[in-house]
Design an enzyme around this catalytic site. Sequence first.
Site, PDB file in Angstrom:
ATOM      1  N   HIS A  75       0.843  -1.094   0.126  1.00 52.03           N
ATOM      2  CA  HIS A  75      -0.138   0.003   0.274  1.00 52.03           C
ATOM      3  C   HIS A  75       0.848   1.235  -0.134  1.00 52.03           C
ATOM      4  O   HIS A  75       0.264   2.309  -0.297  1.00 52.03           O
ATOM      5  CB  HIS A  75      -0.969  -0.062   1.127  1.00 52.03           C
ATOM      6  N   ASP A 125       0.176  -7.429   1.160  1.00 56.62           N
ATOM      7  CA  ASP A 125       0.453  -6.268   1.478  1.00 56.62           C
ATOM      8  C   ASP A 125       2.112  -6.001   1.595  1.00 56.62           C
ATOM      9  O   ASP A 125       2.564  -5.189   2.387  1.00 56.62           O
ATOM     10  CB  ASP A 125      -0.109  -5.624   2.757  1.00 56.62           C
ATOM     11  N   SER A 185       4.298   2.386   8.018  1.00 60.61           N
ATOM     12  CA  SER A 185       4.090   1.547   6.899  1.00 60.61           C
ATOM     13  C   SER A 185       5.167   1.220   6.274  1.00 60.61           C
ATOM     14  O   SER A 185       6.069   1.915   5.548  1.00 60.61           O
ATOM     15  CB  SER A 185       2.870   1.690   6.039  1.00 60.61           C
TER      16      SER A 185
END
Lengths: 510, 483
Positions: free
Chosen positions: B68, B99, B178
């Site tokens: 992402h 992911d 992230s």
Amino acid sequence: MISVNNSIPTRWRNRTLHLLLVWVLVFEAGFLATAAEPPVQKAPASWESSIVTIEVARKRYDYYQPWTRRTSQMQKSGLVLADHQILTTADEMFDRTLVRLQKNGRGRWWIGEVTWIDYHANLALVTCVDADFWRDLKPVTLKGEMPAENNLQVLRWRNGNLENRHAEFNQFIVREGQLSTVSHVTLEADCEIQGAGGSEPVVANSHVVSIVNAQADRTCIAIPASFITDILEAKKNGKYHGLGYFHFYWQPAANPASLARLKLSGEPRGVIVIQVPDRPDGGEQVLKPQDIILQIDGFDIDIQGDYEDPEYGHLMLENLSTRAKWAGDEAKMKIWREGKPLDITYRLPKYDYSTSLVPMATYDQDPEYLMIGGLVFQPLTDSYLQSWGPDWKRRAPFRLTYYRTESPEKDRPSLVLLSQVLPDPYNIGYQEQRCLVVDKVNGQRVNRLPDLRAALDKPVNGFHIIEFVQSDSLRKMVLIAGDTEHEATSRVLKRYGINEPLHFAPEREK
Amino acid sequence: VLQKSLVILLAVAWLGICRAADPERSVVQIITFEQQPIWDAPWRFDAVRRMGGSGFVIKGKRVMTNAHVVSWGRQIIVRKYQDPRPYVAEVEYVGHDCDLAVLTVEDGRFFENLQPLELGELPKVRSAVVTYGYPAGGEEISYTRGVVSRIELETYAHIGNRRLLSVQTDAAINPGNSGGPVIQDDRVVGVAFQGIPGLENAGFFIPPPIIQHFLKDIEDGHYDGFPHAGLRVTELQNPAYRAFLKLPDDSVGARIDGILPIASTEKVLKVDDVLLRVGPYPVANDGTILYEGNRVSAALAFQLAQNSECVPVQIWRDGQRQEVSLPVYRYDGDHAAGYQYDLLPRYFVYGGLVFTPLSLDYMRTLGRGARETDSGEFSYELYFRRYESVATARPEPIVLASVLADTVNANVSVRGRTLVDRINGIRIEKLEDVVRAFETSTNAQDLIEFLPHQGFECLDRGEVAKANAGILKTYGIASDRRL
């Protein structure tokens, strides 16, 4: 039945509005004591002897625990009619345990009796057997005639005074009823009154033009006098058998290319029938998809689905199913089919809650349920879904609310669900299961609770096999049948304070 | 005594920083300039947005991060620790289901003096971990320390409809973290990837088994994805059901309650089969396996296999144990019910009517009021029909997304957000059917029928033919289709 002129079906919009109206009603009823309001005018004395207060005590149900009861009471208005009758709306009269009447906004309460009630039309008649009650009361005249000067008043008893609020007429509009999906003409008027919707009369000069059945912000929504008087007259003559409606879907005929395809030349006109479900009474459907309805009972239908009503002006064609017509009556239609005009007769089916896959209401009936070994089964109804609160259409499980958009079928006229599991050693492993629609029990199809009871009488090799409708959740349970089951049921009844393991509606008990 | 204690504490702190100094040199900041398509006007794109994330260097001169962080990237910039120079990176492999992504950087100078981080094992619950990354609120690297709170399968929010192994920690994981590594004993024990809005002290990272699965998957130069057995397994704790299946009343065995229409699975397993063991893992009666000391869903045992591998399964059927071998594959049958990436949305424009597949991404354009907008038709079609009515389910339901106003469609009442049933008599199963229905018809009018009530609209074919090019030009659409 429904116009489909964009992606939001009319019925959906109207139901949303009704929900809002109910909310406003409930909320503002509690708000009355503190809200700042414009000054109240005193009503002419002549109305004081024609408007009474009705107090209704009624049961309220918790569909999470269908065996429990609560009570509540509310007050609304009633209009004195001839023959010792009081007219009011049917709303809040359901599940009643006691009705009391009061004259002059104060003083003694008299026992009232409901002599007639029609939830679909949202009308009721109440009487009082005590002759003294009727002394000094004066019947009113219901007339659709609107005053030229637009001086309407909304009246009700409040704190011992007859409250009189000026109202300004907005429009006549066809919308679904407060307690049904049958569409009929309603009157909209702007008024500064708060918490209306309890059958307050809207008066003009010396006659009543409508009674208020809901309020949204400043707008009062009222049932017009002619709709009421037509029903009462038909009832008096034994011709009223409940409301009828058009049981088909139509869309506007605004697209000339669509009309060209259906070979209708000339000026665009009429509406196009798009879906004709099976009639609930099993009768023949005289309409077909892609028929164009040009006229109903002599009224031309325009491309939006409106006709010119001699009393109310432009109205949606749905009103022609309730304009002095009732279930079983005929509507004469001129239609265009396969390039040719055709005259047909459409018999109006009777509206009934039970003809929907998910009934909209189950009035005057304690909630149905059946409990075995802690597994609670209930019919899927709007009343059950409404236990998710005012925002139930969003908060209730999507799949359950979506059943409301589906039509009943011969082998699936209604639905039973496992609503919850009351934990017990008998049902260990299943305690968290809920909201599962039952398909079969012990191999037998289950559409209603009596089907379930019958199926439970025939276990398979000592087991109950419960199959749920295929979905994204659990599809099958197996439980022990017999003594272990009965012991568990007794244990759960005792532990959870439940009096009876089942309750069915009387007519289904037969 | 007080002075001595302080010194010791300081020393410990100093030692801690010394140990942390090495991994942080391999942690990079990632800046992605992303541009997403607009799903209800599929030829258009949203404005370019700058997104910040983190990554870390792994073996093979690669940078690992979250999918992402780099999805819909028009340009991806990586920055090294305390080095202001931007380096352009490219996505080499991306796994949207897990992911994860690996990036390459063409400029060889980027990897100078960078040591790849080593992958560790699945950390123990209650053990301490440190996250490294570049979260929002500053430009410098940030460290947060926490403990492993629990390990179980979680929904991976990036794709939305897959549950894989995940580790929860109370170390702060914020936007920008992230893709950053979670370190324990100088080894990577996770990739930080998501949090739960409104839930404090709960961040999640992707653990080594998922990372290793991804890296092994791409060894052949192609990412296949995690396999999906297509089983809905339910607990089997009620003694009655166990007796009904003639299964011993113990704590082993979970029942198959439903099977997705996956031929390879349907050939081997049946509803009411009881899973006793999957691979080396005994299946408990609550549908879990014991994996590295953690009770997690038995689905993990299938996911640990690579696409098209066979998983040995012991089942209970007809009152006895049986050994079967289940081939497992990536499952795409529900891709529209999850978020989609990389491939631009498909569409076809005809007479100003915009047709596009129904998808979760399309549903998102409807906003929070979607249930009122479509009366639930979209949700039912996307999430329920394939379970309830396989015969009527369409491989790719199509919606009339919008109508681009033009004289040719001025009288069309339906202005979009409606499911399409048939066009010119052809049942619409996928977007190609729409094209075929319009392009092969010889009628004077096109007939478009909608769900759920068979409402319909007509277009004059001759007029549409004349208007099509003009409509595309007016609305700046380069092509009438993307198939």
